[in-house]
Write an enzyme that holds these catalytic residues in place. Structure first.
Site, PDB file in Angstrom:
ATOM      1  N   GLU A 223       0.808  -1.220   0.000  1.00  0.00           N
ATOM      2  CA  GLU A 223       0.000   0.000   0.000  1.00  0.00           C
ATOM      3  C   GLU A 223       0.843   1.273   0.000  1.00  0.00           C
ATOM      4  O   GLU A 223       0.424   2.306  -0.516  1.00  0.00           O
ATOM      5  CB  GLU A 223      -0.956   0.022   1.197  1.00  0.00           C
ATOM      6  CG  GLU A 223      -2.106  -0.981   1.090  1.00  0.00           C
ATOM      7  CD  GLU A 223      -1.765  -2.330   1.678  1.00  0.00           C
ATOM      8  OE1 GLU A 223      -0.579  -2.594   1.983  1.00  0.00           O
ATOM      9  OE2 GLU A 223      -2.699  -3.149   1.852  1.00  0.00           O
TER      10      GLU A 223
ATOM     11  N   PHE B 151     -11.289  -7.444  14.082  1.00  0.00           N
ATOM     12  CA  PHE B 151     -10.215  -7.865  13.179  1.00  0.00           C
ATOM     13  C   PHE B 151      -9.951  -6.773  12.139  1.00  0.00           C
ATOM     14  O   PHE B 151     -10.873  -6.263  11.524  1.00  0.00           O
ATOM     15  CB  PHE B 151     -10.613  -9.177  12.486  1.00  0.00           C
ATOM     16  CG  PHE B 151      -9.623  -9.627  11.440  1.00  0.00           C
ATOM     17  CD1 PHE B 151      -8.335 -10.002  11.810  1.00  0.00           C
ATOM     18  CD2 PHE B 151      -9.960  -9.633  10.105  1.00  0.00           C
ATOM     19  CE1 PHE B 151      -7.420 -10.403  10.848  1.00  0.00           C
ATOM     20  CE2 PHE B 151      -9.046 -10.033   9.133  1.00  0.00           C
ATOM     21  CZ  PHE B 151      -7.768 -10.417   9.509  1.00  0.00           C
ATOM     22  N   GLN B 152      -8.704  -6.429  11.947  1.00  0.00           N
ATOM     23  CA  GLN B 152      -8.267  -5.399  11.003  1.00  0.00           C
ATOM     24  C   GLN B 152      -8.924  -4.046  11.254  1.00  0.00           C
ATOM     25  O   GLN B 152      -9.209  -3.306  10.327  1.00  0.00           O
ATOM     26  CB  GLN B 152      -8.471  -5.844   9.550  1.00  0.00           C
ATOM     27  CG  GLN B 152      -7.503  -6.964   9.164  1.00  0.00           C
ATOM     28  CD  GLN B 152      -7.427  -7.229   7.672  1.00  0.00           C
ATOM     29  OE1 GLN B 152      -8.353  -6.969   6.935  1.00  0.00           O
ATOM     30  NE2 GLN B 152      -6.296  -7.772   7.237  1.00  0.00           N
TER      31      GLN B 152
ATOM     32  N   LYS C  42     -17.603  -0.529   6.369  1.00  0.00           N
ATOM     33  CA  LYS C  42     -18.066  -1.523   5.394  1.00  0.00           C
ATOM     34  C   LYS C  42     -19.583  -1.509   5.234  1.00  0.00           C
ATOM     35  O   LYS C  42     -20.098  -1.652   4.122  1.00  0.00           O
ATOM     36  CB  LYS C  42     -17.597  -2.921   5.823  1.00  0.00           C
ATOM     37  CG  LYS C  42     -17.929  -3.983   4.778  1.00  0.00           C
ATOM     38  CD  LYS C  42     -17.309  -5.334   5.101  1.00  0.00           C
ATOM     39  CE  LYS C  42     -17.545  -6.302   3.943  1.00  0.00           C
ATOM     40  NZ  LYS C  42     -16.952  -7.617   4.202  1.00  0.00           N
TER      41      LYS C  42
ATOM     42  N   MET D  11      24.650   8.863   2.259  1.00  0.00           N
ATOM     43  CA  MET D  11      24.489  10.112   3.013  1.00  0.00           C
ATOM     44  C   MET D  11      24.749   9.887   4.493  1.00  0.00           C
ATOM     45  O   MET D  11      25.374  10.713   5.164  1.00  0.00           O
ATOM     46  CB  MET D  11      23.091  10.692   2.780  1.00  0.00           C
ATOM     47  CG  MET D  11      22.912  12.101   3.305  1.00  0.00           C
ATOM     48  SD  MET D  11      24.106  13.263   2.604  1.00  0.00           S
ATOM     49  CE  MET D  11      23.178  13.910   1.216  1.00  0.00           C
TER      50      MET D  11
END
Lengths: 163, 575
Positions: free
Chosen positions: B51, B113-114, B163, B483
Site C-alpha cells: 500500500e 479484526f483489522q 463496510k 548520506m
C-alpha cells in the site's frame, strides 16, 4: 505572555481532536481549555489559554485557522475583553473554621452550594487571579477538591465572534 | 434519479470527479467496493504490491500532472501502510485522496479484526479527513475531499468508509454535486494590492537582489510568471530542492539550488543579498542553516498561499498571502504600467560579483577521478546528456543520489523533477516513477536511486510487469548508505555504524526474474553507451545497476549552525 484564544468551529465529531492534536504535534502548550455548543447548534465555541511569546502565538492562530473545521479564530488578549472562570471547591471546615470559610466566600462573592457537617462546597466565578486568591485566602482550612472550568472569554463592546 | 449502493457510489463519484486511475490493494472491509470496481470500466484500478507504493504512485502522478492522486486501501494494515506515503505528500503539499475501508459502523471501537483508527492515526499528516457515517453522504464527501485536496495549499485528504455503508443490498438516490461550498474553508484567491505595491518599491530599489523560489511555484503553476518576472528584472535566481524546474535550469540567471547542498554562488548570493524575493518557499532548515545568522542584510518579501508559512522561521518584511501565480501576475502588470526598472548599474555590479563567485569555484565542482571509476556526479551528468532532448521526467529516492540529481541535472520545465523533499522518504522514487509512466506512457521516466532506497519498494517490479510500465531505474550503487556514511565520516570520526550493505542481491538477475532488462555497468567508458541503449529500449523496464565511487561526498555542505555562506566545498576546503 498568557493569551486567551477563542475559536468558532464546526460542531463536528473530531473537530476538538484536531485542535488538541495540533497543540501536541507542534509543541504548543495548553493551560486551560473549554468547549461547548453556541446559540447556533452547528457551531461550537472553544476557549483556550496558552503561554508564549507573540510570534509563537501568531503561529498558533495561523495554524488553527488552517484547520478545515475552524470557522474563526481570535486572540482575545489583543483587545479589551471579559474573562471568567468557574470553580467548585470542597473544603473541610469544622468549628470556628466554618464561620471563616463562610466569611471568605462572601468577601469573594462566592456561594456555598452544598454542605455537610464537615464539608463546604463553594462555587466561585471570576478571572483566574481571583480564583487563585480565594484558594490562598482559605489556605488555613483543608482543601479537599478543586474543579475549575478553565477560562471563558468574550470581547468587550460591539465586537463579536460569529459567522 | 439513479439508485446506487454505497459501494457503487464510491466508484461512480470518482468517475464523475474525472479520476482515471486509482492505486490500491483489496481487503475485507473493501470487498463491496472492489466488486463495484469489477462491474464498471470508467475508473481503472492498479494493483500494487504494497500500500505504501500505492500512495507514492498516486503522489508521482499528482506531482507530474497537478491533479490529485487517488488511493484505495482496506482497513487496519492496509490503512497503516499508507501512512508514510500520506506524510510524504503532506510535507510536500501534494494533492491526494486516500479512501480507506473501515470495519462496520457498529463495530468501530471494539478492536475488531483489522480495525484501526485511521482518522486518528492520519490526523497530524492530512489536510483534512472524513469518517463517512451514512451512504447518502458518500458523493458529497468525495466532492469535498477533492476540493480540499487541490485548492489553497494542496495536501492529502483521507476518507474512511465503514463496510456497512457500502452494502450492495441497499440503494440510495445518487447525484454527484457540481459545486462545493464550505463556510469554514476559504483559501486566499488574490494577494493584497498594497503589499504588492510595497514589494515592488523594494524590488526597484534593490542593489543586490535575489529570487529564491520553491515548490509553491511548481505546484501553484506559476513558473511562467516567475520566469518572466525574473528575466524582466534581470535578477539572479536560485531554487529550493522542491522548486527545481520552476525556472529554467539552463538559463544563465539560474545559480543552481540553494541550501545545505546548494551551490557556492547561490548560497553566497543569498548571504550577501539586500533584497530576497521569496516565492512559494518555507525557509526550511535545509535552506537557511543557522536561523540567527541568516542573510544579515536582507529585506525579505515572502509570497505564499499559506499564511502559516510566512514569518514562521524567518520574519518577512513584506508578507504577501495569496496564490503565487496571481500575485506574480499582478506584479508583472504593475511593472509594465510603472515603466520602471531596478537600478541598471547596481544590478550590473551585483552580477559582476555573482559571476565572480560562479567562476571561482564552479557551480558544483567535483574531482573527475581516474576516468575509469564512475563518479556518481558523472553518472547524473551522463543521464542529463542522454535524456535532455527527450520528454523526460526524473524521480528520485533519498540520499546522496538525490542531491547529485538535484545538482547536476538541469530541469528546464516544472513538474519534471519528482522527489520527496520534505519528509525524505526512501522508497519513494520507484513507485512515483510508475505513477508518472502510467499517465505519460510516451514520456521517458527515470528513477535515480541507490541500492539502499530501491530495496524499500523493490517489490513494485512486479506491478511494472503486470501493467507493462517501462521506466528506467538508474541505481547508483556504492554499496553503502552514502548520506549516512558522509555524516558519519564528517561528524563521527568515521565510525560507520550500520551504513554498510554487505548482502546486496544481484540486481541484474533479480530484475530479470521479473521479466525486465538488467544491466550492470562498472567502467566509465561503458556508461554512456549503456545508458543510450537503456533509453532506446522504450518498451522495456531497464534497471541500470551502476557501480559508483563510494568515497564521494555531496558538496558544498553547510557547516552546522553557520550562515548561508559557511560551507564545506570538499573534504579539506571550507569557506
Amino acid at each position: 505572555m498568557r493569551h486567551i484564544i477563542s475559536v468558532l468551529m464546526e460542531n463536528e465529531p473530531g473537530a476538538l481532536a484536531r485542535i488538541v492534536g495540533l497543540f501536541a504535534q507542534r509543541n504548543y502548550n495548553i493551560e486551560s481549555l473549554n468547549v461547548a455548543p453556541t446559540e447556533d447548534p452547528t457551531l461550537s465555541r472553544l476557549t483556550l489559554t496558552t503561554i508564549g511569546e507573540d510570534r509563537k502565538v501568531e503561529q498558533i492562530t495561523k495554524q488553527l485557522n488552517k484547520l478545515v473545521d475552524i470557522v474563526k479564530v481570535v486572540d482575545l488578549t489583543e483587545g479589551a475583553h471579559v474573562e471568567r472562570e468557574l470553580m467548585l471547591v470542597k473544603v473541610k471546615a469544622s468549628g470556628s473554621q466554618r464561620e471563616e470559610v463562610k466569611r471568605t466566600t462572601d468577601i469573594f462573592r462566592g456561594q456555598i452550594v452544598d454542605l455537610t457537617g464537615s464539608i463546604y462546597t463553594v462555587q466561585l466565578a471570576g478571572d483566574s487571579g481571583k480564583l487563585d486568591a480565594f484558594l490562598q485566602a482559605v489556605g488555613s482550612v483543608t482543601i479537599v477538591e478543586v474543579v475549575r472550568t478553565g477560562v471563558s472569554g468574550i470581547a468587550r463592546g460591539e465586537k463579536v465572534l460569529s459567522l | 434519479m439513479e439508485h446506487l449502493s454505497g459501494a457503487e457510489m464510491v466508484v461512480r463519484s470518482l468517475a464523475d470527479e474525472g479520476v482515471e486511475y486509482i492505486y490500491g490493494y483489496p481487503g475485507g472491509a473493501l470487498l463491496h467496493v472492489y466488486d463495484a470496481i469489477f462491474r464498471q470500466d470508467a475508473v481503472t484500478h492498479i494493483l500494487v504490491r504494497h500500500e505504501q507504493a500505492a500512495t507514492h504512485m498516486a503522489d508521482g502522478y499528482a506531482r507530474a500532472s497537478g491533479k490529485p492522486g487517488v488511493v484505495l486501501v482496506t482497513s487496519g494494515p492496509g490503512a497503516t501502510n499508507t501512512i508514510t506515503g500520506i506524510a510524504t505528500a503532506y510535507m510536500d503539499s501534494i494533492p491526494m485522496v486516500v479512501l480507506s475501508g473501515q470495519v462496520p459502523s457498529d463495530f468501530i471501537g471494539t478492536d475488531m479484526f483489522q480495525e484501526t483508527d485511521m482518522v486518528g492515526i492520519s490526523r497530524p499528516i492530512v489536510k483534512h479527513s472524513f469518517l463517512v457515517k451514512r451512504a447518502e453522504d458518500i458523493p458529497a464527501t468525495i466532492k469535498k475531499a477533492f476540493h480540499i485536496a487541490q485548492t489553497g495549499r494542496p495536501g492529502p485528504v483521507v476518507i474512511d468508509i465503514p463496510k456497512d455503508i457500502t452494502n450492495p443490498g441497499e440503494k440510495f438516490e445518487y447525484s454527484y454535486p457540481k459545486k462545493v461550498k464550505m463556510r469554514s474553508y476559504n483559501p486566499a484567491t488574490r494577494g493584497h494590492s498594497g503589499q504588492i505595491r510595497k514589494a515592488l518599491e523594494l524590488l526597484y530599489a534593490a542593489k543586490r537582489p535575489i529570487v529564491y523560489s520553491g515548490g509553491g511555484v511548481v505546484i501553484g503553476g506559476a513558473s511562467e510568471q516567475l520566469t518572466e518576472l525574473t528575466k524582466s528584472l534581470n535578477f539572479p535566481i536560485t531554487n529550493t530542492l522542491m522548486g527545481l524546474g520552476g525556472f529554467p535550469g539552463s538559463d544563465p540567471r539560474f545559480l543552481g539550488m540553494l541550501g545545505m547542498h546548494g551551490s557556492y554562488p547561490a548560497n553566497l548570493a543569498m548571504h550577501h543579498a539586500d533584497v530576497i524575493l521569496a516565492v512559494g518557499v518555507r525557509f526550511d532548515d535545509r535552506v537557511t542553516n543557522g536561523i540567527g545568522k541568516f542573510c544579515p542584510s536582507a529585506k525579505v518579501i515572502h509570497i505564499d498561499i499559506d499564511p502559516a508559512s510566512i514569518s514562521k522561521n524567518i520574519l518577512a518584511d513584506i508578507p504577501i498571502v495569496g496564490p503565487v501565480d496571481s500575485v506574480l501576475k499582478d506584479m508583472l502588470k504593475l511593472i509594465k504600467e510603472d515603466k520602471r526598472a531596478p537600478d541598471v548599474d547596481a544590478i550590473a555590479n551585483w552580477w559582476k560579483q555573482v559571476e565572480e563567485w560562479r567562476s571561482s569555484k564552479g557551480v558544483f565542482p567535483y574531482d573527475a577521478g581516474d576516468g575509469v571509476v564512475i563518479k556518481p556526479q558523472k553518472a547524473i551528468e551522463v543521464l542529463y546528456e542522454v535524456t535532455k532532448d527527450m520528454d523526460t521526467y526524473i524521480t528520485s529516492d533519498v540520499g546522496q543520489h538525490q542531491m547529485f540529481a538535484s545538482q547536476y541535472y538541469k530541469f528546464d520545465k516544472p513538474r519534471r523533477w519528482i522527489n520527496s523533499g520534505g519528509l525524505g522518504t526512501m522508497g519513494f522514487g520507484f513507485p512515483a516513477a510508475n505513477g508518472v509512466k502510467l499517465h505519460y506512457p510516451d514520456a521517458q521516466v527515470a528513477c535515480v536511486t541507490g541500492e539502499g532506497s530501491i530495496q524499500m519498494n523493490i517489490q513494485e517490479l512486479s506491478t511494472c510487469m503486470q501493467y507493462d510500465l517501462p521506466v528506467k531505474i538508474i541505481n547508483l550503487n556504492n554499496r553503502v548508505l552514502g548520506m549516512v556514511r558522509q555524516w558519519q565520516e564528517m561528524q563521527y570520526e568515521g565510525r560507520f555504524s550500520h551504513s554498510y550493505m554487505d548482502s546486496l542481491p544481484d540486481f541484474k538477475k533479480l530484475v530479470e526474474s521479473y521479466g525486465h532488462v538488467g544491466m550492470r555497468v562498472e567502467k566509465l567508458e561503458d556508461l554512456k553507451p549503456a545508458m543510450e541503449a537503456a533509453f532506446a529500449m522504450k518498451d522495456r523496464l531497464v534497471f541500470m545497476d551502476i557501480a559508483v565511487d563510494a568515497s564521494e561526498h555531496v558538496y558544498p555542505m553547510h557547516i552546522k549552525d553557520g550562515s548561508m555562506r559557511d560551507m564545506w566545498l570538499s573534504k579539506t576546503e571550507r569557506t
